[in-house]
Design a protein around this motif. Structure first.
Motif, PDB file in Angstrom:
ATOM      1  N   MET A  80      33.783 108.430  87.053  1.00  0.00           N
ATOM      2  CA  MET A  80      34.207 108.106  85.685  1.00  0.00           C
ATOM      3  C   MET A  80      35.613 107.499  85.626  1.00  0.00           C
ATOM      4  SD  MET A  80      31.501 108.684  84.038  1.00  0.00           S
ATOM      5  CE  MET A  80      31.997 108.504  82.324  1.00  0.00           C
ATOM      6  N   THR A  81      36.450 107.757  86.629  1.00  0.00           N
ATOM      7  CA  THR A  81      37.826 107.247  86.568  1.00  0.00           C
ATOM      8  C   THR A  81      38.098 106.103  87.539  1.00  0.00           C
ATOM      9  OG1 THR A  81      38.613 108.916  88.162  1.00  0.00           O
ATOM     10  CG2 THR A  81      38.759 109.471  85.803  1.00  0.00           C
ATOM     11  N   LEU A  82      37.433 106.098  88.693  1.00  0.00           N
ATOM     12  CA  LEU A  82      37.714 105.092  89.711  1.00  0.00           C
ATOM     13  C   LEU A  82      36.559 104.131  89.950  1.00  0.00           C
ATOM     14  CD1 LEU A  82      39.497 107.355  92.372  1.00  0.00           C
ATOM     15  CD2 LEU A  82      40.547 105.900  90.615  1.00  0.00           C
ATOM     16  N   GLY A  83      35.480 104.314  89.198  1.00  0.00           N
ATOM     17  CA  GLY A  83      34.352 103.409  89.317  1.00  0.00           C
ATOM     18  C   GLY A  83      33.560 103.540  90.602  1.00  0.00           C
ATOM     19  N   TRP A  84      33.494 104.770  91.153  1.00  0.00           N
ATOM     20  CA  TRP A  84      32.661 104.959  92.337  1.00  0.00           C
ATOM     21  C   TRP A  84      31.260 104.455  92.054  1.00  0.00           C
ATOM     22  CZ3 TRP A  84      33.279 110.325  95.145  1.00  0.00           C
ATOM     23  CH2 TRP A  84      34.531 110.365  95.761  1.00  0.00           C
ATOM     24  N   LYS A  85      30.603 103.935  93.073  1.00  0.00           N
ATOM     25  CA  LYS A  85      29.246 103.400  92.933  1.00  0.00           C
ATOM     26  C   LYS A  85      28.266 104.506  92.562  1.00  0.00           C
ATOM     27  CE  LYS A  85      25.804 100.547  95.078  1.00  0.00           C
ATOM     28  NZ  LYS A  85      25.449  99.639  96.131  1.00  0.00           N
ATOM     29  N   ARG A  86      27.389 104.176  91.641  1.00  0.00           N
ATOM     30  CA  ARG A  86      26.391 105.124  91.135  1.00  0.00           C
ATOM     31  C   ARG A  86      25.082 104.886  91.872  1.00  0.00           C
ATOM     32  NH1 ARG A  86      27.783 105.092  84.736  1.00  0.00           N
ATOM     33  NH2 ARG A  86      30.016 105.396  84.997  1.00  0.00           N
ATOM     34  N   LYS A  87      24.889 105.601  92.964  1.00  0.00           N
ATOM     35  CA  LYS A  87      23.738 105.369  93.824  1.00  0.00           C
ATOM     36  C   LYS A  87      22.470 106.048  93.311  1.00  0.00           C
ATOM     37  CE  LYS A  87      26.722 104.987  97.839  1.00  0.00           C
ATOM     38  NZ  LYS A  87      27.095 105.585  99.123  1.00  0.00           N
ATOM     39  N   LYS A  88      22.610 107.204  92.691  1.00  0.00           N
ATOM     40  CA  LYS A  88      21.464 107.983  92.221  1.00  0.00           C
ATOM     41  C   LYS A  88      21.734 108.458  90.800  1.00  0.00           C
ATOM     42  CE  LYS A  88      20.327 109.739  96.796  1.00  0.00           C
ATOM     43  NZ  LYS A  88      20.138 110.922  97.634  1.00  0.00           N
ATOM     44  N   ASN A  89      20.714 109.043  90.194  1.00  0.00           N
ATOM     45  CA  ASN A  89      20.837 109.678  88.874  1.00  0.00           C
ATOM     46  C   ASN A  89      21.229 108.699  87.768  1.00  0.00           C
ATOM     47  OD1 ASN A  89      20.292 112.270  90.061  1.00  0.00           O
ATOM     48  ND2 ASN A  89      22.406 112.254  90.804  1.00  0.00           N
ATOM     49  N   GLN A  90      20.658 107.502  87.823  1.00  0.00           N
ATOM     50  CA  GLN A  90      20.995 106.467  86.841  1.00  0.00           C
ATOM     51  C   GLN A  90      20.740 106.926  85.408  1.00  0.00           C
ATOM     52  OE1 GLN A  90      22.699 103.808  87.823  1.00  0.00           O
ATOM     53  NE2 GLN A  90      22.516 104.556  89.912  1.00  0.00           N
ATOM     54  N   ASP A  91      19.703 107.750  85.208  1.00  0.00           N
ATOM     55  CA  ASP A  91      19.398 108.251  83.873  1.00  0.00           C
ATOM     56  C   ASP A  91      20.554 109.071  83.308  1.00  0.00           C
ATOM     57  OD1 ASP A  91      18.854 110.221  85.873  1.00  0.00           O
ATOM     58  OD2 ASP A  91      17.450 111.266  84.547  1.00  0.00           O
ATOM     59  N   LEU A  92      21.128 109.927  84.135  1.00  0.00           N
ATOM     60  CA  LEU A  92      22.229 110.769  83.665  1.00  0.00           C
ATOM     61  C   LEU A  92      23.522 109.982  83.507  1.00  0.00           C
ATOM     62  CD1 LEU A  92      21.605 114.106  85.594  1.00  0.00           C
ATOM     63  CD2 LEU A  92      20.848 113.432  83.310  1.00  0.00           C
ATOM     64  N   TRP A  93      23.773 109.037  84.411  1.00  0.00           N
ATOM     65  CA  TRP A  93      24.977 108.212  84.248  1.00  0.00           C
ATOM     66  C   TRP A  93      24.921 107.429  82.939  1.00  0.00           C
ATOM     67  CZ3 TRP A  93      28.824 109.891  86.688  1.00  0.00           C
ATOM     68  CH2 TRP A  93      28.773 110.294  88.026  1.00  0.00           C
ATOM     69  N   ALA A  94      23.750 106.893  82.609  1.00  0.00           N
ATOM     70  CA  ALA A  94      23.612 106.135  81.355  1.00  0.00           C
ATOM     71  C   ALA A  94      23.876 107.039  80.151  1.00  0.00           C
ATOM     72  CB  ALA A  94      22.216 105.509  81.269  1.00  0.00           C
TER      73      ALA A  94
END
Length: 143
Positions: A80-94
């Motif tokens: 959320m602060t450094l923009g780490w890559k979102r490899k999994k759990n796309q539903d929850l990140w959205a």
């Protein structure tokens, strides 16, 4: 937005096995008012539970709040602060992005299992919730 009023949110997730039964918990401190919440999932991962804790806490708030969200999950905070890559759990990140966009949030990492009172309390609640999930899963298996 009331710039003097800052809501403190503390979150934690727990998983018995990874994947396995899991639980999430939050504590919301708003002045003198304190709210707690927790829940569980029969089959999940620790990262999903860490994210669910933040999501469920943010769902409780009315829009446009100034928030400091504390978590011992480096994945959550650094994504959320450094923009780490979102490899999994796309539903929850959205879902988290949508909820976070409704507030002014400072994301703060706290070291887990280090005596921080609210983090320890969230850990206890999340572990209890994970145990409830394990019991539910066991009950389902016996049927």
């Amino acid at each position: 937005m009331d710039s003097l009023r800052v809501i403190q949110i503390f979150t934690d997730g727990s998983c018995l096995g990874n994947p396995g039964p899991g639980g999430w918990a939050y504590i919301i401190q708003d002045g003198q008012q304190r709210r707690e919440g927790f829940g569980h999932c029969v089959e999940t991962t620790n990262n999903r539970m860490e994210m669910m804790a933040a999501i469920e806490a943010l769902k409780v708030l009315s829009a446009c709040q100034s928030v400091v969200l504390h978590s011992d999950s480096q994945l959550l905070i650094k994504t959320m602060t450094l923009g780490w890559k979102r490899k999994k759990n796309q539903d929850l990140w959205a879902e988290l992005d949508q909820l976070a966009g409704m507030h002014q949030i400072s994301w703060t990492w706290v070291r887990g299992h280090n005596g921080h009172p609210e983090n320890e309390a969230c850990d206890t609640l999340a572990q209890r919730a994970a145990s409830m999930a394990a019991f539910s899963r066991g009950a389902q298996i016996r049927k």
